[in-house]
Design a protein around this motif. Structure first.
Motif, PDB file in Angstrom:
ATOM      1  N   VAL A   1      -0.532   5.974  -6.757  1.00 47.76           N
ATOM      2  CA  VAL A   1      -0.138   7.275  -6.078  1.00 47.76           C
ATOM      3  C   VAL A   1       0.309   6.151  -4.751  1.00 47.76           C
ATOM      4  O   VAL A   1       0.771   7.165  -3.650  1.00 47.76           O
ATOM      5  CB  VAL A   1      -1.443   7.885  -5.569  1.00 47.76           C
ATOM      6  N   VAL A   2       0.855   5.285  -4.850  1.00 49.31           N
ATOM      7  CA  VAL A   2       1.377   4.201  -3.418  1.00 49.31           C
ATOM      8  C   VAL A   2       3.047   4.286  -3.837  1.00 49.31           C
ATOM      9  O   VAL A   2       3.521   3.418  -4.309  1.00 49.31           O
ATOM     10  CB  VAL A   2       0.804   2.824  -3.306  1.00 49.31           C
TER      11      VAL A   2
ATOM     12  N   THR B   1      -1.639   8.751   7.005  1.00 52.93           N
ATOM     13  CA  THR B   1      -1.886   8.251   5.663  1.00 52.93           C
ATOM     14  C   THR B   1       0.089   8.390   5.611  1.00 52.93           C
ATOM     15  O   THR B   1       0.689   7.309   5.167  1.00 52.93           O
ATOM     16  CB  THR B   1      -2.165   9.586   3.914  1.00 52.93           C
ATOM     17  N   PRO B   2       1.229   9.534   5.600  1.00 52.59           N
ATOM     18  CA  PRO B   2       2.494   9.038   5.282  1.00 52.59           C
ATOM     19  C   PRO B   2       2.781   7.683   5.889  1.00 52.59           C
ATOM     20  O   PRO B   2       3.919   7.658   6.165  1.00 52.59           O
ATOM     21  CB  PRO B   2       3.076  10.527   5.434  1.00 52.59           C
TER      22      PRO B   2
ATOM     23  N   ARG C   1       2.801  -0.884   3.402  1.00 50.77           N
ATOM     24  CA  ARG C   1       1.546  -1.240   4.263  1.00 50.77           C
ATOM     25  C   ARG C   1       0.368  -1.001   3.177  1.00 50.77           C
ATOM     26  O   ARG C   1      -0.788  -1.226   2.215  1.00 50.77           O
ATOM     27  CB  ARG C   1       0.641  -0.597   5.572  1.00 50.77           C
ATOM     28  N   SER C   2       0.386   0.169   2.034  1.00 51.49           N
ATOM     29  CA  SER C   2      -0.507   0.407   1.373  1.00 51.49           C
ATOM     30  C   SER C   2      -0.223   0.030   0.154  1.00 51.49           C
ATOM     31  O   SER C   2      -1.578  -0.674   0.131  1.00 51.49           O
ATOM     32  CB  SER C   2      -0.186   2.367   1.315  1.00 51.49           C
TER      33      SER C   2
ATOM     34  N   ASP D   1      -3.122  -4.791  -2.358  1.00 53.69           N
ATOM     35  CA  ASP D   1      -2.839  -6.070  -3.410  1.00 53.69           C
ATOM     36  C   ASP D   1      -4.243  -6.333  -2.398  1.00 53.69           C
ATOM     37  O   ASP D   1      -4.998  -7.351  -3.006  1.00 53.69           O
ATOM     38  CB  ASP D   1      -1.846  -6.477  -2.660  1.00 53.69           C
ATOM     39  N   TRP D   2      -4.099  -6.810  -1.980  1.00 52.71           N
ATOM     40  CA  TRP D   2      -5.467  -7.658  -0.963  1.00 52.71           C
ATOM     41  C   TRP D   2      -6.868  -6.545  -1.404  1.00 52.71           C
ATOM     42  O   TRP D   2      -7.608  -7.773  -2.115  1.00 52.71           O
ATOM     43  CB  TRP D   2      -5.639  -7.304   0.375  1.00 52.71           C
TER      44      TRP D   2
END
Length: 135
Positions: free
Chosen positions: A33-34, A80-81, A87-88, A93-94
């Motif tokens: 969803v990213v 969210t947007p 950033r998402s 990834d983190w």
């Protein structure tokens, strides 16, 4: 609205269970969803959940708490947007680098939130008749 809020609570608990059992699947959903469209969909879902909580609050056991939770979810939907795709992705990834332990901890938090929603939205309990002898 209470019934819809209960459905949302059940879905949150189910996502939490899925995250406990298979954290990689939850991470895969997050990765899917990213995208710009995906973030708008997530924002819309959050706005709907927040609105349902706000509307269901007055008939709940904990109206103030449910209103605050609903307002928080609405704000998360608005943010969210703004947070954006880059950033998402960085957050996901983190999370991937942290291993499944952190994802399972997040899943436990999601389960707790879902269980709280189910409890708070549940019917208002009125005290039953007293068992003490009348005076």
């Amino acid at each position: 609205m209470r019934k819809i809020a209960i459905v949302f609570g059940v879905l949150v608990v189910a996502l939490g269970i899925m995250g406990l059992v298979n954290p990689a699947a939850l991470l895969a959903i997050g990765q899917a969803v990213v995208t710009p469209v995906g973030l708008y969909v997530v924002a819309g879902v959050r706005l709907c959940i927040g609105a349902v909580l706000l509307l269901a609050a007055s008939a709940s056991r904990m109206p103030r708490t449910v209103r605050v939770a609903g307002a928080f979810v609405v704000l998360a939907g608005i943010a969210t947007p703004i947070f954006g795709v880059d950033r998402s992705r960085a957050v996901l990834d983190w999370l991937t680098l942290q291993g499944p332990g952190l994802m399972r901890a997040d899943a436990l938090v999601a389960m707790a939130v879902g269980i709280f929603i189910l409890y708070a939205i549940g019917p208002i309990r009125h005290p039953g008749p007293s068992l003490a002898a009348p005076r």
